[in-house]
Design a protein around this motif. Sequence first.
Motif, PDB file in Angstrom:
ATOM      1  N   PRO A 127       0.827  -1.210   0.000  1.00 17.84           N
ATOM      2  CA  PRO A 127       0.000   0.000   0.000  1.00 17.84           C
ATOM      3  C   PRO A 127       0.856   1.254   0.000  1.00 17.84           C
ATOM      4  O   PRO A 127       1.858   1.342   0.711  1.00 17.84           O
ATOM      5  CB  PRO A 127      -0.813  -0.130   1.286  1.00 17.84           C
ATOM      6  CG  PRO A 127      -0.888  -1.606   1.526  1.00 17.84           C
ATOM      7  CD  PRO A 127       0.439  -2.152   1.059  1.00 17.84           C
ATOM      8  N   GLY A 128       0.444   2.221  -0.811  1.00  7.48           N
ATOM      9  CA  GLY A 128       1.204   3.447  -0.976  1.00  7.48           C
ATOM     10  C   GLY A 128       2.228   3.396  -2.082  1.00  7.48           C
ATOM     11  O   GLY A 128       2.799   4.436  -2.442  1.00  7.48           O
ATOM     12  N   GLY A 129       2.460   2.220  -2.635  1.00  9.65           N
ATOM     13  CA  GLY A 129       3.434   2.059  -3.694  1.00  9.65           C
ATOM     14  C   GLY A 129       2.887   2.420  -5.058  1.00  9.65           C
ATOM     15  O   GLY A 129       1.748   2.868  -5.201  1.00  9.65           O
ATOM     16  N   SER A 130       3.717   2.190  -6.078  1.00  6.13           N
ATOM     17  CA  SER A 130       3.377   2.560  -7.445  1.00  6.13           C
ATOM     18  C   SER A 130       3.672   1.422  -8.409  1.00  6.13           C
ATOM     19  O   SER A 130       4.567   0.600  -8.177  1.00  6.13           O
ATOM     20  CB  SER A 130       4.173   3.794  -7.890  1.00  6.13           C
ATOM     21  OG  SER A 130       3.864   4.925  -7.104  1.00  6.13           O
ATOM     22  N   LEU A 131       2.906   1.382  -9.488  1.00  7.26           N
ATOM     23  CA  LEU A 131       3.136   0.486 -10.607  1.00  7.26           C
ATOM     24  C   LEU A 131       2.803   1.221 -11.889  1.00  7.26           C
ATOM     25  O   LEU A 131       1.964   2.127 -11.892  1.00  7.26           O
ATOM     26  CB  LEU A 131       2.270  -0.774 -10.518  1.00  7.26           C
ATOM     27  CG  LEU A 131       2.651  -1.864  -9.524  1.00  7.26           C
ATOM     28  CD1 LEU A 131       1.568  -2.942  -9.506  1.00  7.26           C
ATOM     29  CD2 LEU A 131       3.997  -2.479  -9.866  1.00  7.26           C
ATOM     30  N   ARG A 132       3.438   0.796 -12.982  1.00 11.75           N
ATOM     31  CA  ARG A 132       3.115   1.325 -14.304  1.00 11.75           C
ATOM     32  C   ARG A 132       2.756   0.174 -15.223  1.00 11.75           C
ATOM     33  O   ARG A 132       3.587  -0.694 -15.489  1.00 11.75           O
ATOM     34  CB  ARG A 132       4.291   2.106 -14.886  1.00 11.75           C
ATOM     35  CG  ARG A 132       3.917   2.902 -16.138  1.00 11.75           C
ATOM     36  CD  ARG A 132       5.131   3.536 -16.784  1.00 11.75           C
ATOM     37  NE  ARG A 132       4.755   4.548 -17.765  1.00 11.75           N
ATOM     38  CZ  ARG A 132       5.594   5.100 -18.638  1.00 11.75           C
ATOM     39  NH1 ARG A 132       6.874   4.747 -18.634  1.00 11.75           N
ATOM     40  NH2 ARG A 132       5.160   6.013 -19.488  1.00 11.75           N
ATOM     41  N   LEU A 133       1.512   0.176 -15.699  1.00 10.56           N
ATOM     42  CA  LEU A 133       1.042  -0.834 -16.628  1.00 10.56           C
ATOM     43  C   LEU A 133       1.227  -0.360 -18.060  1.00 10.56           C
ATOM     44  O   LEU A 133       1.107   0.830 -18.349  1.00 10.56           O
ATOM     45  CB  LEU A 133      -0.434  -1.149 -16.392  1.00 10.56           C
ATOM     46  CG  LEU A 133      -0.849  -1.550 -14.975  1.00 10.56           C
ATOM     47  CD1 LEU A 133      -2.330  -1.902 -14.950  1.00 10.56           C
ATOM     48  CD2 LEU A 133      -0.004  -2.705 -14.469  1.00 10.56           C
ATOM     49  N   SER A 134       1.490  -1.308 -18.957  1.00 14.55           N
ATOM     50  CA  SER A 134       1.623  -1.021 -20.374  1.00 14.55           C
ATOM     51  C   SER A 134       0.671  -1.898 -21.167  1.00 14.55           C
ATOM     52  O   SER A 134       0.392  -3.033 -20.787  1.00 14.55           O
ATOM     53  CB  SER A 134       3.061  -1.277 -20.853  1.00 14.55           C
ATOM     54  OG  SER A 134       3.981  -0.445 -20.194  1.00 14.55           O
ATOM     55  N   CYS A 135       0.179  -1.365 -22.273  1.00 13.47           N
ATOM     56  CA  CYS A 135      -0.652  -2.112 -23.211  1.00 13.47           C
ATOM     57  C   CYS A 135      -0.095  -1.881 -24.601  1.00 13.47           C
ATOM     58  O   CYS A 135      -0.216  -0.772 -25.145  1.00 13.47           O
ATOM     59  CB  CYS A 135      -2.108  -1.668 -23.139  1.00 13.47           C
ATOM     60  SG  CYS A 135      -3.155  -2.399 -24.427  1.00 13.47           S
ATOM     61  N   ALA A 136       0.517  -2.912 -25.172  1.00 16.86           N
ATOM     62  CA  ALA A 136       1.071  -2.841 -26.513  1.00 16.86           C
ATOM     63  C   ALA A 136       0.027  -3.296 -27.519  1.00 16.86           C
ATOM     64  O   ALA A 136      -0.453  -4.430 -27.445  1.00 16.86           O
ATOM     65  CB  ALA A 136       2.326  -3.699 -26.615  1.00 16.86           C
ATOM     66  N   ALA A 137      -0.329  -2.417 -28.449  1.00 16.31           N
ATOM     67  CA  ALA A 137      -1.330  -2.710 -29.460  1.00 16.31           C
ATOM     68  C   ALA A 137      -0.665  -3.010 -30.791  1.00 16.31           C
ATOM     69  O   ALA A 137       0.354  -2.407 -31.143  1.00 16.31           O
ATOM     70  CB  ALA A 137      -2.298  -1.539 -29.615  1.00 16.31           C
ATOM     71  N   SER A 138      -1.259  -3.928 -31.539  1.00 15.79           N
ATOM     72  CA  SER A 138      -0.786  -4.251 -32.873  1.00 15.79           C
ATOM     73  C   SER A 138      -1.973  -4.629 -33.744  1.00 15.79           C
ATOM     74  O   SER A 138      -3.021  -5.045 -33.241  1.00 15.79           O
ATOM     75  CB  SER A 138       0.249  -5.381 -32.850  1.00 15.79           C
ATOM     76  OG  SER A 138      -0.305  -6.573 -32.325  1.00 15.79           O
ATOM     77  N   GLY A 139      -1.809  -4.491 -35.057  1.00 15.09           N
ATOM     78  CA  GLY A 139      -2.859  -4.859 -35.988  1.00 15.09           C
ATOM     79  C   GLY A 139      -3.920  -3.807 -36.208  1.00 15.09           C
ATOM     80  O   GLY A 139      -4.902  -4.065 -36.921  1.00 15.09           O
ATOM     81  N   GLY A 140      -3.746  -2.636 -35.625  1.00 22.63           N
ATOM     82  CA  GLY A 140      -4.717  -1.567 -35.796  1.00 22.63           C
ATOM     83  C   GLY A 140      -4.290  -0.307 -35.091  1.00 22.63           C
ATOM     84  O   GLY A 140      -3.412  -0.325 -34.226  1.00 22.63           O
ATOM     85  N   ILE A 141      -4.897   0.783 -35.484  1.00 20.37           N
ATOM     86  CA  ILE A 141      -4.710   2.068 -34.819  1.00 20.37           C
ATOM     87  C   ILE A 141      -6.037   2.449 -34.186  1.00 20.37           C
ATOM     88  O   ILE A 141      -7.055   2.551 -34.867  1.00 20.37           O
ATOM     89  CB  ILE A 141      -4.240   3.144 -35.811  1.00 20.37           C
ATOM     90  CG1 ILE A 141      -2.902   2.741 -36.439  1.00 20.37           C
ATOM     91  CG2 ILE A 141      -4.129   4.493 -35.119  1.00 20.37           C
ATOM     92  CD1 ILE A 141      -2.425   3.682 -37.517  1.00 20.37           C
TER      93      ILE A 141
END
Length: 112
Positions: free
Chosen positions: A14-28
Amino acid sequence: QVQLVESGGGLVQPGGSLRLSCAASGGIFLVMGWYRQAPGKQRELVARISGGRTNYADSVKGRFTISRDNAKNTMYLQMNSLKPDDTAVYYCNAPTTDRDYWGQGTQVTVSS
């Protein structure tokens, strides 16, 4: 073929941080968003980004920041001041006129 792949989940105190990523392909995708689903609960919208416009759920406003890197076709969710109630599987979403596309999800667990 369209693919959305999330990464960056894990265990944090609790109180910490995370960074999520979402890599997209096959479309814009003009519009993208982050959803989450905790055990026994409905899937809920966390944040959405459309161009320079962003929207957040009240529960995360002021703590989470959604962003995109168009050159990399990647969306991010910076999560700060994490709480145990943030524990959920987080999903990347790209709505289109034909259908909604979803990633496989990444687990975020906030616990001491």
